[in-house]
Design a protein around this motif. Structure first.
Motif, PDB file in Angstrom:
ATOM      1  N   ARG A 134       9.092   3.042   0.830  1.00 48.53           N
ATOM      2  CA  ARG A 134       8.376   4.328   0.701  1.00 48.53           C
ATOM      3  C   ARG A 134       8.897   5.283   1.766  1.00 48.53           C
ATOM      4  NH1 ARG A 134       3.039   4.114  -1.675  1.00 48.53           N
ATOM      5  NH2 ARG A 134       2.735   2.132  -2.745  1.00 48.53           N
ATOM      6  N   ASN A 135       9.563   6.292   1.334  1.00 47.51           N
ATOM      7  CA  ASN A 135      10.171   7.249   2.254  1.00 47.51           C
ATOM      8  C   ASN A 135       9.210   8.425   2.462  1.00 47.51           C
ATOM      9  OD1 ASN A 135      11.729   9.077   3.655  1.00 47.51           O
ATOM     10  ND2 ASN A 135      13.553   8.810   2.394  1.00 47.51           N
ATOM     11  N   PHE A 136       8.665   8.539   3.681  1.00 49.49           N
ATOM     12  CA  PHE A 136       7.743   9.626   3.998  1.00 49.49           C
ATOM     13  C   PHE A 136       8.438  10.785   4.712  1.00 49.49           C
ATOM     14  CE2 PHE A 136       5.236   5.656   4.191  1.00 49.49           C
ATOM     15  CZ  PHE A 136       4.311   5.931   3.205  1.00 49.49           C
ATOM     16  N   ARG A 137       9.712  10.630   5.033  1.00 50.88           N
ATOM     17  CA  ARG A 137      10.381  11.618   5.881  1.00 50.88           C
ATOM     18  C   ARG A 137      11.001  12.772   5.103  1.00 50.88           C
ATOM     19  NH1 ARG A 137      12.301   6.752   7.641  1.00 50.88           N
ATOM     20  NH2 ARG A 137      14.355   7.224   6.791  1.00 50.88           N
ATOM     21  N   GLU A 138      11.480  12.506   3.944  1.00 50.22           N
ATOM     22  CA  GLU A 138      12.229  13.529   3.207  1.00 50.22           C
ATOM     23  C   GLU A 138      11.356  14.723   2.850  1.00 50.22           C
ATOM     24  OE1 GLU A 138      15.346  13.724   2.646  1.00 50.22           O
ATOM     25  OE2 GLU A 138      16.014  11.742   3.305  1.00 50.22           O
ATOM     26  N   PHE A 139      10.172  14.434   2.310  1.00 49.84           N
ATOM     27  CA  PHE A 139       9.254  15.503   1.903  1.00 49.84           C
ATOM     28  C   PHE A 139       7.907  15.259   2.565  1.00 49.84           C
ATOM     29  CE2 PHE A 139      12.285  15.065  -1.598  1.00 49.84           C
ATOM     30  CZ  PHE A 139      12.718  16.374  -1.741  1.00 49.84           C
ATOM     31  N   LYS A 140       7.266  16.327   3.040  1.00 49.10           N
ATOM     32  CA  LYS A 140       5.985  16.195   3.729  1.00 49.10           C
ATOM     33  C   LYS A 140       4.859  15.820   2.775  1.00 49.10           C
ATOM     34  CE  LYS A 140       7.108  19.528   7.375  1.00 49.10           C
ATOM     35  NZ  LYS A 140       6.722  20.823   7.999  1.00 49.10           N
ATOM     36  N   ASP A 141       4.922  16.380   1.578  1.00 48.62           N
ATOM     37  CA  ASP A 141       3.807  16.201   0.655  1.00 48.62           C
ATOM     38  C   ASP A 141       4.108  15.215  -0.471  1.00 48.62           C
ATOM     39  OD1 ASP A 141       5.718  17.839  -0.387  1.00 48.62           O
ATOM     40  OD2 ASP A 141       4.325  19.184  -1.411  1.00 48.62           O
ATOM     41  N   LYS A 142       5.196  14.463  -0.350  1.00 41.26           N
ATOM     42  CA  LYS A 142       5.554  13.517  -1.394  1.00 41.26           C
ATOM     43  C   LYS A 142       6.023  12.213  -0.765  1.00 41.26           C
ATOM     44  CE  LYS A 142       7.020  17.132  -4.642  1.00 41.26           C
ATOM     45  NZ  LYS A 142       8.149  17.694  -5.429  1.00 41.26           N
ATOM     46  N   ILE A 143       5.849  11.140  -1.533  1.00 38.75           N
ATOM     47  CA  ILE A 143       6.379   9.838  -1.137  1.00 38.75           C
ATOM     48  C   ILE A 143       7.573   9.547  -2.032  1.00 38.75           C
ATOM     49  CG2 ILE A 143       5.910   7.380  -0.888  1.00 38.75           C
ATOM     50  CD1 ILE A 143       2.974   8.024  -0.652  1.00 38.75           C
ATOM     51  N   ILE A 144       8.729   9.322  -1.452  1.00 39.95           N
ATOM     52  CA  ILE A 144       9.924   8.996  -2.218  1.00 39.95           C
ATOM     53  C   ILE A 144       9.993   7.483  -2.346  1.00 39.95           C
ATOM     54  CG2 ILE A 144      12.412   9.244  -2.383  1.00 39.95           C
ATOM     55  CD1 ILE A 144      10.859  11.866  -2.475  1.00 39.95           C
ATOM     56  N   LEU A 145       9.852   7.004  -3.558  1.00 44.40           N
ATOM     57  CA  LEU A 145       9.993   5.573  -3.816  1.00 44.40           C
ATOM     58  C   LEU A 145      11.463   5.297  -4.098  1.00 44.40           C
ATOM     59  CD1 LEU A 145       6.895   4.880  -6.102  1.00 44.40           C
ATOM     60  CD2 LEU A 145       7.059   4.780  -3.610  1.00 44.40           C
ATOM     61  N   GLU A 146      12.085   4.556  -3.218  1.00 41.65           N
ATOM     62  CA  GLU A 146      13.508   4.299  -3.355  1.00 41.65           C
ATOM     63  C   GLU A 146      13.813   2.868  -2.933  1.00 41.65           C
ATOM     64  OE1 GLU A 146      15.161   7.277  -0.871  1.00 41.65           O
ATOM     65  OE2 GLU A 146      14.668   6.241   1.002  1.00 41.65           O
ATOM     66  N   CYS A 147      15.046   2.490  -3.163  1.00 40.24           N
ATOM     67  CA  CYS A 147      15.492   1.169  -2.742  1.00 40.24           C
ATOM     68  C   CYS A 147      16.277   1.299  -1.442  1.00 40.24           C
ATOM     69  CB  CYS A 147      16.379   0.531  -3.810  1.00 40.24           C
ATOM     70  SG  CYS A 147      15.473  -0.004  -5.277  1.00 40.24           S
ATOM     71  N   ALA A 148      15.738   0.709  -0.396  1.00 39.77           N
ATOM     72  CA  ALA A 148      16.480   0.680   0.858  1.00 39.77           C
ATOM     73  C   ALA A 148      17.638  -0.298   0.711  1.00 39.77           C
ATOM     74  CB  ALA A 148      15.560   0.266   2.004  1.00 39.77           C
ATOM     75  N   LEU A 149      18.742   0.028   1.372  1.00 44.34           N
ATOM     76  CA  LEU A 149      19.949  -0.783   1.186  1.00 44.34           C
ATOM     77  C   LEU A 149      19.833  -2.152   1.825  1.00 44.34           C
ATOM     78  CD1 LEU A 149      22.673   1.945   1.833  1.00 44.34           C
ATOM     79  CD2 LEU A 149      21.881   1.037  -0.356  1.00 44.34           C
ATOM     80  N   GLY A 150      18.902  -2.295   2.738  1.00 50.86           N
ATOM     81  CA  GLY A 150      18.828  -3.560   3.462  1.00 50.86           C
ATOM     82  C   GLY A 150      19.938  -3.611   4.486  1.00 50.86           C
ATOM     83  N   SER A 151      21.100  -4.029   4.053  1.00 50.50           N
ATOM     84  CA  SER A 151      22.271  -4.031   4.927  1.00 50.50           C
ATOM     85  C   SER A 151      23.250  -2.973   4.434  1.00 50.50           C
ATOM     86  CB  SER A 151      22.945  -5.409   4.922  1.00 50.50           C
ATOM     87  OG  SER A 151      24.178  -5.351   5.612  1.00 50.50           O
ATOM     88  N   PRO A 152      23.404  -1.865   5.165  1.00 53.40           N
ATOM     89  CA  PRO A 152      24.388  -0.849   4.751  1.00 53.40           C
ATOM     90  C   PRO A 152      25.800  -1.411   4.672  1.00 53.40           C
ATOM     91  CG  PRO A 152      22.918   0.016   6.431  1.00 53.40           C
ATOM     92  CD  PRO A 152      22.661  -1.449   6.352  1.00 53.40           C
TER      93      PRO A 152
END
Length: 808
Positions: free
Chosen positions: A683-701
């Protein structure tokens, strides 16, 4: 009962036990210039004070009632000696010392002072706090009980300074706090204050100010006033009131000072203010009579509870000495000033003056209870037949009884009675009269949340308004804002600033804003946190639907090509360059198109691991097939050279092994990635203040870029081999189309890197899908569409001779 000269007891009567009384029968005196050559003459008292005669009459009424009773002090008579203090603190101390020493003060014209015992058991009277403070300081060490009916200063509760002082009226400590809670109850946080400039007003206002500050009430001004102040001083007070912005004035004053002040305010027509009064004047009919301009209409304040003393009112109209004083006093009030003979049989029922006014019956009741407290203590002492505490002071402190009207009388450890008040409202009526209406009660003995009991609907406010007046420095800050104090001003003066994004305040007059939980965001009003919108690339939105359609179209297109190749699998153009690799390439392209679908939809633990690994493996399979085809083309022409035996190393089996080997390496990379640090839903809270970005973290870049890097390495090798074979002699040299497809492939993925890194949220996913689809379409179109064109539209070119370049 006898009357005497001013320096002797003004009223006296012998008895078995004597009580002392000090009253301001006159409220002032004439100034005399002392020459210090002769003994100063006695004070010449002026300004008759009818209220003091009422208090004295109540004391006499109680004494007479006790003397005629068989239930209390039977066979013992009470006597009294009452002195006139003329409103002078010095004279109060003088006559009190005379009472305590048992020496009467004789007039100055006697040649030799006459001294005889006149000891009293207690001293009563005086309405003001300042005289009692002086008297109690001097008389206190002798432990002679002193009981006041109207001295309310909280300072007198200090038993270390005033050990023998008691009273039948509550301390101002409770009244001041009750006034502060009353002001707070009506939401008045910005008020002005006027106080009597003596111990009563200064100490009472100090307690009020302290309590008000604790409750969040601010004083815009607090000015002292005394009835003897000069015109200039009064003018300054008027200017302070005019310049103020507060609409509520708290007046902690005695009735004498209020009478003078109301006269001054009337001259300037200072109306429109809501007055809050102390018990010193709120129930005073004389003050109401002086308010001809209705400045005090709607006033609200505290008074001791209404009371009734049976028989007292009749006593006022029947006693001869009251008639005598009425005759004398009416002469002083008469404009003609003519003498009048008094017969003792005058009808006083029609006389209207402050002496016949019964509005102060609660105060009369305090005098009445004080006399009975002394009588009950004496009765206990005289009735004791064992070893008892014969100290009258201690016995008075310990008494607990009910009057004939049912009022309980007792004292706490400070010598104070229970603090109960009525809340009085001045309600104007016809003929410029005022009704003192009880609209509530305040009982300090109850829990804090139950002390105040108000009937707000029955209150009439200033200017006959039914609405509660508003008196604030700043309006209340609504939810969604916070207070910011104005520099250099009290805490009640502030600005309302809206909460920042992501912060809320859901209460009125909040000093701070609370940050919402990371999964929530503030609404437009900033008064509630609402759940953030979860954003991801879904099938329902336009972008997701278009990419899904493109993926399915590519899949269908690949299937169509595969069908065409299978249908014409025996034709030269299909068989020309390892049809097995061609079908494997079409299968891998189908997987490439389909793997893009794993990037669409709500990320989950399995989808996150699947999308990148499926993408990496299918693309390596695809590039491996292309690389195998390119190497076959290049080696086929190299093998035509004399003595060359290269093709034996690039047969069908070797081609399968090369594809399997290249793909296996990518599989190993993906297994290591998934084992060490796999992708996971985030859950990415940083990109947008009023939205939650549901994404797949890479784990190991490192794992992610290793997968991409390996694909890029194979693509570069494939591009190099195809580039080297692009000019080999052949009517249908496949290397040319592979070169062009690899050029597109590399261009797409080179531009993918900056676009992927800079794209926020779901757009980064869309960029990755676009790169997969673009490179897949590039391979499909560049490698297979030309062949399909020949198969379907130019069948005459689909011959072995034409493929070998031997056709015309």
């Amino acid at each position: 009962m006898t009357l005497s000269d001013p320096d002797s007891p003004l009223l006296s009567q012998d008895g078995d036990i004597m009580l002392g009384g000090i009253f301001s029968f006159h409220s002032s005196w004439k100034d005399r210039q002392n020459t210090y050559m002769h003994q100063p003459l006695p004070l010449q008292c002026t300004s008759l004070n009818f209220r003091a005669f009422q208090f004295a009459q109540t004391m006499l009424f109680a004494i007479e009632e006790i003397n005629n009773s068989s239930d209390i002090l039977p066979g013992t008579s009470l006597g009294y000696k009452m002195y006139d203090t003329c409103g002078s603190v010095a004279r109060s101390v003088k006559v009190s010392l005379a009472v305590a020493n048992g020496i009467e003060v004789e007039p100055a014209f006697f040649e030799a002072p006459c001294m005889r015992p006149a000891q009293v058991q207690t001293i009563m009277g005086e309405t003001s706090s300042s005289p009692w403070m002086a008297v109690a300081t001097v008389i206190g060490p002798f432990y002679i009980p002193m009981i006041s009916h109207f001295a309310t200063c909280a300072c007198l509760s200090d038993k270390t300074k005033y050990p023998s002082f008691l009273r039948t009226i509550p301390s101002d400590y409770y009244q001041s706090r009750a006034l502060a809670h009353l002001v707070k109850h009506f939401g008045w946080t910005w008020v002005g204050a006027i106080r009597t400039n003596d111990d009563y007003g200064n100490n009472g206002m100090a307690t009020f100010t302290e309590t008000a500050q604790q409750l969040g009430v601010c004083l815009e001004y607090s000015v002292p006033f005394y009835r003897t102040d000069s015109e200039d001083r009064i003018q300054k007070i008027i200017e302070v009131i005019k310049a103020s912005t507060s609409k509520v004035i708290v007046a902690f004053m005695s009735h004498l000072d209020m009478d003078v002040l109301i006269h001054a305010l009337s001259q300037y027509n200072l109306t429109g203010y809501q007055w809050v009064g102390s018990e010193g004047w709120i129930l005073d009919s004389q003050t109401a009579a002086l308010d001809r301009y209705h400045i005090l209409d709607g006033a609200i304040g505290l008074s001791i509870p209404k009371a009734h003393v049976t028989g007292l009112k009749d006593k006022l109209f029947t006693e001869f000495w009251e008639t005598l004083f009425n005759c004398r006093f009416k002469k002083s009030e008469s404009s003609a000033g003519a003498d009048r003979e008094c017969t003792g049989h005058e009808d006083l029922t029609g006389v209207q003056n402050s002496f016949t006014d019964m509005s102060l019956m609660p105060i009369f009741n305090n005098v009445y209870k004080g006399v009975y407290a002394v009588a009950h203590a004496l009765h206990k002492i005289l009735s004791c037949k064992k070893t008892c505490n014969n100290t009258i002071l201690q016995n008075i402190k310990n008494i607990h009884f009910k009057t004939k009207e049912g009022d309980e009388v007792h004292f706490n450890e400070d010598g104070d009675p229970p603090a109960r008040y009525e809340i009085i409202n001045w309600q104007p009526r016809e003929n410029d009269a005022v009704d003192f209406v009880t609209v509530g009660l305040h009982d300090a003995s109850l829990p804090p949340d139950k002390q105040l009991d108000l009937q707000s609907d029955s209150i009439i406010w200033v200017q006959n308004s039914p609405q509660v007046p508003v008196s604030v420095c700043s309006e209340k800050c609504p939810p969604g804002t916070r207070k910011v104090l104005q520099k250099g001003k009290p805490v009640c003066c502030y600005d309302c600033v809206q909460c920042a994004d992501g912060e809320i305040s859901n209460t009125t007059d909040s000093f701070t804003c609370v940050r919402c939980h990371p999964e929530f965001w503030s609404n437009e009003r900033r008064d509630a946190c609402i759940k953030k919108e979860a954003v991801f690339l879904s099938y329902e939105e336009i972008m997701g639907a278009l990419l899904t359609a493109a993926s399915l179209f590519g899949t269908c297109m690949t299937a169509a090509v595969a069908f065409i190749f299978f249908r014409y699998r025996k034709t030269p153009i299909v068989r020309a360059n390892n049809s097995e690799l061609s079908f494997l390439l079409l299968f891998s392209l189908t997987l490439c198109f389909l793997c893009s679908l794993t990037f669409i939809g709500r990320p989950s633990e399995w989808s996150c691991m699947l999308r990148h690994t499926a993408f990496g493996i299918t693309f390596v399979l695809c590039i491996s097939c292309v690389l195998g085809k390119t190497m076959v083309v290049l080696m086929a022409f190299r093998s035509t050279l004399p003595g060359s035996n290269v093709m034996k190393w690039f047969g069908p089996a070797q081609q399968r092994l090369s594809v399997l080997g290249f793909t296996l390496i990518q599989v190993i990379i993906c297994i290591l990635w998934l084992t060490i640090s796999p992708p996971f839903p985030f859950r990415n809270f940083r990109e947008f203040k009023d939205k939650i970005i549901l994404e797949c973290a890479l784990g190991s870049p490192v794992g992610f870029w290793a997968v991409l890097g390996y694909i890029g390495l194979l693509a570069i090798l494939c591009f190099i081999f195809a580039f080297l074979a692009r000019k080999l002699p052949d009517n249908f040299n496949e290397a040319k189309f592979i070169t062009f497809s690899m050029l597109i492939f590399c261009a797409v993925w080179i531009t993918f890197i900056p676009a992927y890194v800079s794209s926020p949220g779901k757009f980064s996913v869309a960029v990755e899908i676009f790169a997969i689809l673009a490179s897949s379409f590039g391979l499909l179109i560049c490698i297979f569409v030309p062949k399909c064109y020949v198969i379907l539209l130019k069948p005459e070119k689909n011959t072995k001779k034409n493929i070998m370049g031997k056709g015309s």
